[in-house]
Write a protein that holds these residues in place. Sequence first.
Motif, PDB file in Angstrom:
ATOM      1  N   VAL A  66      40.288 -24.861  39.268  1.00 34.45           N
ATOM      2  CA  VAL A  66      39.268 -25.793  38.805  1.00 34.45           C
ATOM      3  C   VAL A  66      39.976 -27.111  38.519  1.00 34.45           C
ATOM      4  N   PRO A  67      39.232 -28.224  38.433  1.00 36.91           N
ATOM      5  CA  PRO A  67      39.898 -29.518  38.220  1.00 36.91           C
ATOM      6  C   PRO A  67      40.792 -29.498  36.988  1.00 36.91           C
ATOM      7  N   MET A  68      42.005 -30.011  37.168  1.00 36.34           N
ATOM      8  CA  MET A  68      42.953 -30.029  36.062  1.00 36.34           C
ATOM      9  C   MET A  68      42.553 -31.080  35.038  1.00 36.34           C
ATOM     10  N   ILE A  69      43.027 -30.903  33.840  1.00 34.10           N
ATOM     11  CA  ILE A  69      42.872 -31.903  32.780  1.00 34.10           C
ATOM     12  C   ILE A  69      44.013 -32.889  32.928  1.00 34.10           C
ATOM     13  N   LYS A  70      43.713 -34.161  33.098  1.00 33.31           N
ATOM     14  CA  LYS A  70      44.768 -35.158  33.269  1.00 33.31           C
ATOM     15  C   LYS A  70      44.475 -36.352  32.374  1.00 33.31           C
ATOM     16  N   ILE A  71      45.310 -36.526  31.379  1.00 27.17           N
ATOM     17  CA  ILE A  71      45.150 -37.603  30.405  1.00 27.17           C
ATOM     18  C   ILE A  71      46.524 -38.209  30.142  1.00 27.17           C
ATOM     19  N   GLY A  72      46.621 -39.522  30.323  1.00 31.46           N
ATOM     20  CA  GLY A  72      47.871 -40.214  30.030  1.00 31.46           C
ATOM     21  C   GLY A  72      49.030 -39.790  30.894  1.00 31.46           C
ATOM     22  N   GLY A  73      48.751 -39.335  32.118  1.00 36.82           N
ATOM     23  CA  GLY A  73      49.813 -38.907  33.012  1.00 36.82           C
ATOM     24  C   GLY A  73      50.279 -37.478  32.800  1.00 36.82           C
ATOM     25  N   PHE A  74      49.695 -36.772  31.850  1.00 38.83           N
ATOM     26  CA  PHE A  74      50.044 -35.379  31.591  1.00 38.83           C
ATOM     27  C   PHE A  74      48.970 -34.485  32.190  1.00 38.83           C
ATOM     28  N   GLY A  75      49.363 -33.608  33.115  1.00 38.11           N
ATOM     29  CA  GLY A  75      48.420 -32.709  33.752  1.00 38.11           C
ATOM     30  C   GLY A  75      48.447 -31.327  33.130  1.00 38.11           C
ATOM     31  N   GLN A  76      47.266 -30.722  33.019  1.00 36.35           N
ATOM     32  CA  GLN A  76      47.131 -29.369  32.492  1.00 36.35           C
ATOM     33  C   GLN A  76      46.346 -28.561  33.532  1.00 36.35           C
ATOM     34  N   ALA A  77      47.075 -27.764  34.326  1.00 34.59           N
ATOM     35  CA  ALA A  77      46.449 -26.994  35.397  1.00 34.59           C
ATOM     36  C   ALA A  77      45.506 -25.950  34.823  1.00 34.59           C
ATOM     37  N   ARG A  78      44.415 -25.695  35.561  1.00 36.49           N
ATOM     38  CA  ARG A  78      43.402 -24.719  35.137  1.00 36.49           C
ATOM     39  C   ARG A  78      43.023 -23.843  36.326  1.00 36.49           C
ATOM     40  N   ALA A  79      42.714 -22.590  36.050  1.00 37.37           N
ATOM     41  CA  ALA A  79      42.256 -21.691  37.107  1.00 37.37           C
ATOM     42  C   ALA A  79      41.550 -20.497  36.482  1.00 37.37           C
ATOM     43  N   TRP A  80      40.623 -19.947  37.247  1.00 34.33           N
ATOM     44  CA  TRP A  80      39.996 -18.687  36.866  1.00 34.33           C
ATOM     45  C   TRP A  80      40.752 -17.550  37.523  1.00 34.33           C
ATOM     46  N   LEU A  81      41.202 -16.621  36.700  1.00 33.06           N
ATOM     47  CA  LEU A  81      41.915 -15.446  37.183  1.00 33.06           C
ATOM     48  C   LEU A  81      40.939 -14.277  37.269  1.00 33.06           C
ATOM     49  N   LYS A  82      40.932 -13.594  38.425  1.00 30.76           N
ATOM     50  CA  LYS A  82      40.126 -12.391  38.577  1.00 30.76           C
ATOM     51  C   LYS A  82      41.031 -11.185  38.435  1.00 30.76           C
ATOM     52  N   HIS A  83      40.956 -10.555  37.275  1.00 32.41           N
ATOM     53  CA  HIS A  83      41.797  -9.401  36.993  1.00 32.41           C
ATOM     54  C   HIS A  83      41.383  -8.232  37.884  1.00 32.41           C
ATOM     55  N   SER A  84      42.331  -7.326  38.119  1.00 29.39           N
ATOM     56  CA  SER A  84      42.045  -6.178  38.987  1.00 29.39           C
ATOM     57  C   SER A  84      40.907  -5.322  38.438  1.00 29.39           C
ATOM     58  N   GLY A  85      40.685  -5.397  37.128  1.00 24.92           N
ATOM     59  CA  GLY A  85      39.571  -4.666  36.535  1.00 24.92           C
ATOM     60  C   GLY A  85      38.240  -5.361  36.707  1.00 24.92           C
ATOM     61  N   GLY A  86      38.245  -6.559  37.319  1.00 24.19           N
ATOM     62  CA  GLY A  86      37.011  -7.290  37.558  1.00 24.19           C
ATOM     63  C   GLY A  86      36.721  -8.365  36.532  1.00 24.19           C
ATOM     64  N   THR A  87      37.458  -8.386  35.435  1.00 28.85           N
ATOM     65  CA  THR A  87      37.237  -9.390  34.394  1.00 28.85           C
ATOM     66  C   THR A  87      37.750 -10.750  34.845  1.00 28.85           C
ATOM     67  N   ARG A  88      36.978 -11.797  34.576  1.00 28.86           N
ATOM     68  CA  ARG A  88      37.394 -13.166  34.885  1.00 28.86           C
ATOM     69  C   ARG A  88      37.846 -13.852  33.598  1.00 28.86           C
ATOM     70  N   VAL A  89      39.020 -14.488  33.679  1.00 32.02           N
ATOM     71  CA  VAL A  89      39.602 -15.173  32.528  1.00 32.02           C
ATOM     72  C   VAL A  89      40.069 -16.549  32.982  1.00 32.02           C
ATOM     73  N   GLU A  90      39.667 -17.590  32.268  1.00 29.79           N
ATOM     74  CA  GLU A  90      40.199 -18.912  32.583  1.00 29.79           C
ATOM     75  C   GLU A  90      41.573 -19.063  31.944  1.00 29.79           C
ATOM     76  N   ILE A  91      42.525 -19.560  32.727  1.00 28.66           N
ATOM     77  CA  ILE A  91      43.886 -19.807  32.261  1.00 28.66           C
ATOM     78  C   ILE A  91      44.129 -21.311  32.295  1.00 28.66           C
ATOM     79  N   VAL A  92      44.721 -21.838  31.240  1.00 24.71           N
ATOM     80  CA  VAL A  92      45.097 -23.250  31.203  1.00 24.71           C
ATOM     81  C   VAL A  92      46.580 -23.349  30.875  1.00 24.71           C
ATOM     82  N   SER A  93      47.314 -24.105  31.693  1.00 19.44           N
ATOM     83  CA  SER A  93      48.712 -24.417  31.415  1.00 19.44           C
ATOM     84  C   SER A  93      48.728 -25.677  30.561  1.00 19.44           C
ATOM     85  N   VAL A  94      48.939 -25.508  29.269  1.00 16.21           N
ATOM     86  CA  VAL A  94      48.697 -26.578  28.300  1.00 16.21           C
ATOM     87  C   VAL A  94      49.908 -27.493  28.168  1.00 16.21           C
TER      88      VAL A  94
END
Length: 307
Positions: free
Chosen positions: A163-191
């Motif tokens: 998903v679109p990363m958070i980018k403020i002041g030249g600092f990027g924070q990558a984001r993605a939805w992870l689909k776990h093998s059990g079917g659960t979806r979790v959003e992960i953010v590299s802060v």
Amino acid sequence: MSWIVVAPFGLWAVVRLSGFEPDFPWVPVVSYTPYALGAALLGLVLACVLRRWAAGTVALVSVLAMTPVVLPRAFADGNPGAKGPALRVLAANLLVGGADTDELTALVTRLKPDVLTLQEFTPAAMRRLEAAGLRRALPHAVTRPVNGVGGSAIYARHPLDAVPMIKIGGFGQARAWLKHSGGTRVEIVSVHPCAPKRTRSTPCWQAGLEALPRGDGKLRVLAGDFNATLDHLPMRDLLAAGYRDAADVMGRGLRATWPQGDPPAHLPGVTIDHVLADSRMAVRAYEVLSLKHTDHRPVFAELQLPR
């Protein structure tokens, strides 16, 4: 003399508990609140030895005010009754891509994380890590490498939808939805928001933390270098929005993550690297690790997802 020791920490306690966060230099200074509690306790002892009862009263109030804020971080909390699959999360700041590739790869091999979030992720670091086999262990990735400190990445054992990363002041924070093998979806953010090193960078730091996702009932994990401790107002707002700090839950919330190794290692350690998990997740394990050639210690948490 007793007032010289006591008064600053009395004022510290008032500001920390006020719900108001002044600008620089308070923002970096408040990171040292656990040390302020220790200093206030020493001030109380000094005032009592010198029989300065007014100063002693102020010191006692300061200690009593800050103890409930700081001390619970040293004691484990309970967990919700999560019964879903495990999610193992490792986060590391690479110090402009310079962290030791072999040692980080060894951590991935030993800990077997489902998710690795990286900050200060450069193109050169990406080439080294992937040449060392990182994609074999964690084949799915959302990478946003940048020369300098603004790059970010998420590597995972399970499929990722960027998903679109958070980018403020030249600092990027990558984001993605992870689909776990059990079917659960979790959003992960590299802060990784801006570091509040000076007055003009504080608004960027605050905006970077305020932009982190929250609410709407979806499962999320925020992991990385927050440039903030649990004494900062934006971090307290995040926790109030439905996250729990894995270190705090496990009773290791006073373990410093920065600085280590290279300068400015002469500074007292503070806890600015975190794994924040949705409050419906259980925290089963937490570690603060070592990594050569970076000033941050990686952090690792094992979470259990709700069904």
